[in-house]
Design a protein around this motif. Structure first.
Motif, short mmCIF file in Angstrom:
data_model
loop_
_atom_site.label_atom_id
_atom_site.label_comp_id
_atom_site.label_asym_id
_atom_site.label_seq_id
_atom_site.Cartn_x
_atom_site.Cartn_y
_atom_site.Cartn_z
N GLY A 110 0.81 -1.20 0.00
CA GLY A 110 0.00 0.00 0.00
C GLY A 110 0.84 1.26 0.00
N ILE A 111 0.19 2.37 0.31
CA ILE A 111 0.85 3.67 0.39
C ILE A 111 1.27 3.93 1.83
CG2 ILE A 111 0.52 6.16 0.12
CD1 ILE A 111 -1.40 5.54 -2.16
N GLY A 112 2.52 4.35 2.01
CA GLY A 112 3.03 4.55 3.36
C GLY A 112 3.71 5.88 3.56
N PRO A 113 3.81 6.34 4.82
CA PRO A 113 4.44 7.62 5.13
C PRO A 113 5.96 7.55 5.06
CG PRO A 113 3.81 6.52 7.14
CD PRO A 113 3.31 5.65 6.02
N LEU A 114 6.59 8.70 4.85
CA LEU A 114 8.04 8.76 4.82
C LEU A 114 8.53 9.99 5.57
CD1 LEU A 114 9.28 11.11 2.64
CD2 LEU A 114 8.13 9.59 1.04
N PHE A 115 9.78 9.90 6.01
CA PHE A 115 10.47 11.01 6.66
C PHE A 115 11.89 11.03 6.17
CE2 PHE A 115 13.49 12.36 9.92
CZ PHE A 115 13.04 13.64 10.17
N GLY A 116 12.44 12.22 5.91
CA GLY A 116 13.81 12.30 5.45
C GLY A 116 14.53 13.52 5.99
N ILE A 117 15.85 13.44 6.01
CA ILE A 117 16.69 14.57 6.36
C ILE A 117 17.85 14.61 5.37
CG2 ILE A 117 17.99 13.22 8.08
CD1 ILE A 117 18.26 15.89 9.66
N THR A 118 18.14 15.79 4.85
CA THR A 118 19.06 15.91 3.72
C THR A 118 20.00 17.09 3.89
OG1 THR A 118 17.38 14.99 2.24
CG2 THR A 118 19.22 16.16 1.22
N ALA A 119 21.29 16.86 3.60
CA ALA A 119 22.27 17.94 3.51
C ALA A 119 22.28 18.43 2.07
CB ALA A 119 23.65 17.44 3.91
N VAL A 120 22.24 19.73 1.90
CA VAL A 120 22.16 20.32 0.56
C VAL A 120 23.27 21.34 0.36
CG1 VAL A 120 19.68 19.94 0.40
CG2 VAL A 120 20.52 22.07 1.34
N ALA A 121 23.69 21.49 -0.88
CA ALA A 121 24.68 22.51 -1.24
C ALA A 121 24.30 23.09 -2.59
CB ALA A 121 26.09 21.92 -1.30
N GLN A 122 24.53 24.39 -2.75
CA GLN A 122 24.22 25.10 -3.99
C GLN A 122 25.52 25.74 -4.49
OE1 GLN A 122 20.87 25.02 -4.87
NE2 GLN A 122 21.19 25.96 -6.86
N PRO A 123 26.35 24.96 -5.24
CA PRO A 123 27.64 25.49 -5.68
C PRO A 123 27.53 26.54 -6.77
CG PRO A 123 27.29 23.31 -6.58
CD PRO A 123 26.16 23.56 -5.64
N ALA A 124 26.39 26.64 -7.42
CA ALA A 124 26.17 27.63 -8.48
C ALA A 124 24.68 27.94 -8.53
CB ALA A 124 26.65 27.09 -9.82
N PRO A 125 24.29 29.11 -9.07
CA PRO A 125 22.88 29.48 -9.08
C PRO A 125 21.96 28.44 -9.72
CG PRO A 125 24.24 31.37 -9.65
CD PRO A 125 25.16 30.19 -9.58
N LEU A 126 22.46 27.71 -10.72
CA LEU A 126 21.61 26.74 -11.42
C LEU A 126 21.81 25.31 -10.95
CD1 LEU A 126 21.93 28.02 -15.11
CD2 LEU A 126 20.03 28.38 -13.54
N VAL A 127 22.78 25.05 -10.11
CA VAL A 127 23.18 23.68 -9.79
C VAL A 127 23.12 23.43 -8.28
CG1 VAL A 127 25.02 21.96 -9.97
CG2 VAL A 127 24.69 23.63 -11.80
N GLY A 128 22.51 22.31 -7.89
CA GLY A 128 22.46 21.91 -6.49
C GLY A 128 22.82 20.45 -6.32
N VAL A 129 23.24 20.09 -5.11
CA VAL A 129 23.60 18.71 -4.77
C VAL A 129 22.97 18.37 -3.43
CG1 VAL A 129 25.48 17.10 -4.30
CG2 VAL A 129 25.81 18.92 -5.98
N GLU A 130 22.42 17.15 -3.32
CA GLU A 130 21.80 16.69 -2.09
C GLU A 130 22.36 15.33 -1.70
OE1 GLU A 130 17.34 18.63 -2.87
OE2 GLU A 130 17.60 16.46 -2.65
N VAL A 131 22.56 15.12 -0.40
CA VAL A 131 22.92 13.82 0.15
C VAL A 131 22.05 13.61 1.37
CG1 VAL A 131 24.72 12.36 1.10
CG2 VAL A 131 25.30 14.04 -0.66
#
Length: 207
Positions: free
Chosen positions: A62-83
């Motif tokens: 079925g459909i289930g709930p989720l939770f997440g935590i993410t480190a983000v970086a924006q090295p340039a105005p158009l580009v981002g990275v997430e882990v």
């Protein structure tokens, strides 16, 4: 041996010549995408949402709930990275298993995204990445359901709204899934296949 020495010399000379050229090219690419290490932004976000499997896997869950935590970086105005990490509880809806059982999905993902900033606060984006999940089936679902590792190839699209250092957003993520040996299709010995679709809201900060 002499020929080998000559070849090694040519390689060394080539590397010495090419090295600075590659460095110049990398600098030019960085300038073109707007990279400035003095202006790199980083932060954290948390997310909650709902989702589930598609295909044969979706037929039995079925459909289930989720939770997440993410480190983000924006090295340039158009580009981002997430882990980040994402945990999800997917209920089992299978006649072969008693009610109340579920699958715990523990996932780690790295993802790159691109998108423009509009009117200084709206940031639509698309992204693609690579993830790995461990699926832990509850003991009441054994032996029909197993524990399993699965690779994931997430493709995401969404929009963030930013106010100062704070932001909130919505996104949908479709994940191609590989290596499923979680459960078989009822009445067969074939592994149930499927993908994963999740939708969530995010809140976070940049500094």
């Amino acid at each position: 041996m002499r020929q080998l020495s000559k070849m090694a010399g040519v390689v060394v000379v080539g590397v010495c010549i090419a090295g600075p050229a590659f460095a110049v090219d990398a600098t030019q690419v960085g300038r073109k995408i707007g990279f400035n290490e003095q202006e790199v932004e980083a932060g954290l976000d948390v997310r909650v949402g709902l989702g589930g499997f598609t295909g044969d896997l979706g037929d039995e869950t079925g459909i289930g709930p989720l939770f997440g935590i993410t480190a983000v970086a924006q090295p340039a105005p158009l580009v981002g990275v997430e882990v980040g990490y994402e945990g999800q509880s997917v209920p089992i809806d299978d006649a072969r298993v008693s009610g109340g059982n579920h699958i715990w999905r523990n996932n780690g993902t790295i993802l790159g995204k691109v998108g423009p900033v509009l009117e200084n606060n709206l940031h639509p984006f698309v992204g693609i990445g690579l993830g790995l999940s461990y699926l832990d089936s509850s003991s009441g679902s054994e032996p029909v359901y197993s524990n399993d590792w699965q690779t994931e190839f997430p493709m995401t699209a969404g929009i963030d709204y930013r106010l100062g250092n704070l932001f909130a957003g919505v996104r949908g993520t479709y994940r191609l899934v590989g290596g499923e040996e979680l459960v078989t299709v009822p009445g067969t010995s074939d592994d149930a296949k499927g993908s994963l679709f999740n939708g969530n809201i995010t809140v976070g900060g940049r500094f």
